[in-house]
Design a protein around this motif. Sequence first.
Motif, PDB file in Angstrom:
ATOM      1  N   UNK A 269      40.609  38.184  -4.134  1.00 21.55           N
ATOM      2  CA  UNK A 269      39.541  38.763  -4.776  1.00 21.55           C
ATOM      3  C   UNK A 269      38.317  38.468  -3.791  1.00 21.55           C
ATOM      4  N   UNK A 270      37.673  38.509  -3.124  1.00 19.16           N
ATOM      5  CA  UNK A 270      36.075  38.505  -2.761  1.00 19.16           C
ATOM      6  C   UNK A 270      34.892  38.079  -3.694  1.00 19.16           C
ATOM      7  N   UNK A 271      34.156  37.562  -3.219  1.00 19.81           N
ATOM      8  CA  UNK A 271      32.872  38.527  -3.887  1.00 19.81           C
ATOM      9  C   UNK A 271      32.484  39.214  -4.218  1.00 19.81           C
ATOM     10  N   UNK A 272      32.880  39.370  -3.143  1.00 17.34           N
ATOM     11  CA  UNK A 272      32.031  41.421  -2.276  1.00 17.34           C
ATOM     12  C   UNK A 272      32.541  41.812  -2.765  1.00 17.34           C
ATOM     13  N   UNK A 273      34.586  42.207  -3.551  1.00 16.49           N
ATOM     14  CA  UNK A 273      35.265  43.046  -4.566  1.00 16.49           C
ATOM     15  C   UNK A 273      34.525  43.488  -5.682  1.00 16.49           C
ATOM     16  N   UNK A 274      33.185  42.271  -6.604  1.00 14.07           N
ATOM     17  CA  UNK A 274      33.228  42.571  -8.112  1.00 14.07           C
ATOM     18  C   UNK A 274      32.229  43.243  -7.805  1.00 14.07           C
TER      19      UNK A 274
ATOM     20  N   UNK B 199      29.713  30.677  -9.966  1.00 13.72           N
ATOM     21  CA  UNK B 199      29.407  30.658  -8.268  1.00 13.72           C
ATOM     22  C   UNK B 199      29.062  31.797  -8.119  1.00 13.72           C
ATOM     23  N   UNK B 200      30.084  33.513  -9.100  1.00 16.30           N
ATOM     24  CA  UNK B 200      30.387  34.158  -8.007  1.00 16.30           C
ATOM     25  C   UNK B 200      28.776  35.137  -8.563  1.00 16.30           C
ATOM     26  N   UNK B 201      27.851  34.768  -9.257  1.00 14.62           N
ATOM     27  CA  UNK B 201      26.102  35.362 -10.034  1.00 14.62           C
ATOM     28  C   UNK B 201      25.893  34.703  -8.563  1.00 14.62           C
ATOM     29  N   UNK B 202      26.188  32.717  -8.117  1.00 12.55           N
ATOM     30  CA  UNK B 202      25.196  32.492  -6.965  1.00 12.55           C
ATOM     31  C   UNK B 202      25.474  33.016  -5.571  1.00 12.55           C
ATOM     32  N   UNK B 203      26.315  33.594  -6.087  1.00 14.75           N
ATOM     33  CA  UNK B 203      27.275  34.687  -4.222  1.00 14.75           C
ATOM     34  C   UNK B 203      25.713  35.155  -4.383  1.00 14.75           C
ATOM     35  N   UNK B 204      26.136  36.245  -5.263  1.00 16.28           N
ATOM     36  CA  UNK B 204      25.092  37.608  -5.403  1.00 16.28           C
ATOM     37  C   UNK B 204      24.078  37.372  -5.311  1.00 16.28           C
ATOM     38  N   UNK B 205      23.695  36.692  -6.453  1.00 16.97           N
ATOM     39  CA  UNK B 205      22.169  36.178  -6.216  1.00 16.97           C
ATOM     40  C   UNK B 205      22.018  36.002  -3.981  1.00 16.97           C
ATOM     41  N   UNK B 206      22.691  35.259  -3.628  1.00 12.62           N
ATOM     42  CA  UNK B 206      22.133  34.878  -2.285  1.00 12.62           C
ATOM     43  C   UNK B 206      22.211  36.341  -1.228  1.00 12.62           C
ATOM     44  N   UNK B 207      23.344  37.114  -1.995  1.00 18.10           N
ATOM     45  CA  UNK B 207      23.419  38.241  -1.058  1.00 18.10           C
ATOM     46  C   UNK B 207      22.226  39.411  -0.995  1.00 18.10           C
ATOM     47  N   UNK B 208      21.699  40.126  -2.909  1.00 16.93           N
ATOM     48  CA  UNK B 208      20.820  40.566  -2.825  1.00 16.93           C
ATOM     49  C   UNK B 208      19.591  40.117  -2.368  1.00 16.93           C
ATOM     50  N   UNK B 209      19.198  39.079  -2.068  1.00 11.35           N
ATOM     51  CA  UNK B 209      17.869  38.292  -2.370  1.00 11.35           C
ATOM     52  C   UNK B 209      18.050  38.575  -0.934  1.00 11.35           C
ATOM     53  N   UNK B 210      18.852  37.653  -0.118  1.00  9.32           N
ATOM     54  CA  UNK B 210      18.590  37.675   1.471  1.00  9.32           C
ATOM     55  C   UNK B 210      19.729  38.606   2.241  1.00  9.32           C
ATOM     56  N   UNK B 211      20.596  39.146   1.840  1.00  9.55           N
ATOM     57  CA  UNK B 211      21.122  39.666   2.848  1.00  9.55           C
ATOM     58  C   UNK B 211      20.996  41.380   3.072  1.00  9.55           C
TER      59      UNK B 211
ATOM     60  N   UNK C  28      33.580  44.036   6.640  1.00  8.44           N
ATOM     61  CA  UNK C  28      34.059  43.053   5.041  1.00  8.44           C
ATOM     62  C   UNK C  28      33.299  42.139   4.945  1.00  8.44           C
ATOM     63  N   UNK C  29      34.462  41.257   5.878  1.00  7.49           N
ATOM     64  CA  UNK C  29      34.061  39.648   5.972  1.00  7.49           C
ATOM     65  C   UNK C  29      32.702  39.122   6.447  1.00  7.49           C
ATOM     66  N   UNK C  30      31.700  39.834   7.707  1.00  2.00           N
ATOM     67  CA  UNK C  30      30.434  40.228   7.912  1.00  2.00           C
ATOM     68  C   UNK C  30      29.950  39.704   5.858  1.00  2.00           C
ATOM     69  N   UNK C  31      29.362  40.553   5.124  1.00 10.07           N
ATOM     70  CA  UNK C  31      29.659  40.489   4.101  1.00 10.07           C
ATOM     71  C   UNK C  31      29.751  38.604   3.522  1.00 10.07           C
ATOM     72  N   UNK C  32      30.343  37.908   4.082  1.00 15.69           N
ATOM     73  CA  UNK C  32      30.512  36.768   3.113  1.00 15.69           C
ATOM     74  C   UNK C  32      30.049  35.890   4.721  1.00 15.69           C
ATOM     75  N   UNK C  33      30.569  36.256   5.891  1.00 23.66           N
ATOM     76  CA  UNK C  33      30.000  35.082   6.985  1.00 23.66           C
ATOM     77  C   UNK C  33      28.125  35.172   6.405  1.00 23.66           C
ATOM     78  N   UNK C  34      27.736  36.282   6.110  1.00 23.81           N
ATOM     79  CA  UNK C  34      26.339  36.059   6.154  1.00 23.81           C
ATOM     80  C   UNK C  34      25.933  35.473   4.795  1.00 23.81           C
ATOM     81  N   UNK C  35      26.728  35.350   3.821  1.00 24.44           N
ATOM     82  CA  UNK C  35      25.589  34.699   2.404  1.00 24.44           C
ATOM     83  C   UNK C  35      26.509  33.271   3.178  1.00 24.44           C
TER      84      UNK C  35
END
Length: 263
Positions: free
Chosen positions: A217-222, A246-258, A14-21
């Motif tokens: 509550x972390x970004x990946x919980x939304x 800020x949450x959208x920014x996190x999710x943009x990186x997550x969805x586009x690159x991770x 779970x925390x790997x998702x944060x590390x990757x972003x």
Amino acid sequence: VTDQAFVTLATNDVYCQGALVLGQSLRNHRTSRKLAVLITPEVSSGLRSVLRSVFDEVIEVNVLDSADSVHLALMQRPELGVTFTKLHCWTLTHYSKCVFMDADTLVLCNVDELFDREEFSAAPDSGWPDCFNSGVFVFRPSLKTYNLLLQFAAEHGSFDGGDQGLLNSFFSNWATADIGKHLPFLYNLSSSAVYTYVPAFNHFGRDAKVVHFLGATKPWNYKYNLQTKKVMQDGTIDGSLHQLSFLSLWWNIYSASILPLLE
Ligand code: UDP
Ligand code: MN
């Protein structure tokens, strides 16, 4: 610069998702430093290979594998588990200087100038500003310091049960000794501060350099709608537009690159 690195920690998938972003955000802003991630045996082989595509180094550390003298004393303190794992960053002695960043942080621009700072530099904690927040800090790997920290942990524990209490007690002159070791709050902007001091955020917030999604509550919980590119609001979001952006920014990186790497 090959002897300096940004370092983060992920003890589970779970925390790997944060590390990757975080790692991707550092790459997007063209850091000239190495990227290293500490993991524990729990992290799956799938995520290890994804981590290897973003980080220069994926280093497995064992929660129970510690310096002998204090090993047993620490074993009596299971609550210090994750804390203890973070301390492993001091063992990365093939680097001369590092910046540790929590897996729930995100850089908004290049922050390589942090390497101009000395150990131990960190930003104030928004909850108790005479303490630093341990989500972003500059340090020098050293086995001597590592062993002193372990010994300190075994003897004194941590006043908050986590790494932040321990590190604040260990580097106890941070608040008064050297203002050069106080990182500007912009290098560790907690999303909660955005709505506790709105005028300050409106005045200074545009210069934010690192966002820290601290708290339960972390970004990946939304939830995120991949079509509309919107973070789904549910009762737990505080309605702050800035926090949402800020949450959208996190999710943009997550969805586009991770996400593509995870498929
Ligand atoms: N962490 C982890 N696994 C956990 C909890 C924490 O790898 O189960 C790492 C991760 O790098 C995380 C850091 O320890 O960012 C500190 O924890 P967290 O960010 O959850 O604490 P907060 O900043 O909310 O106080
Ligand atoms: Mn954190």
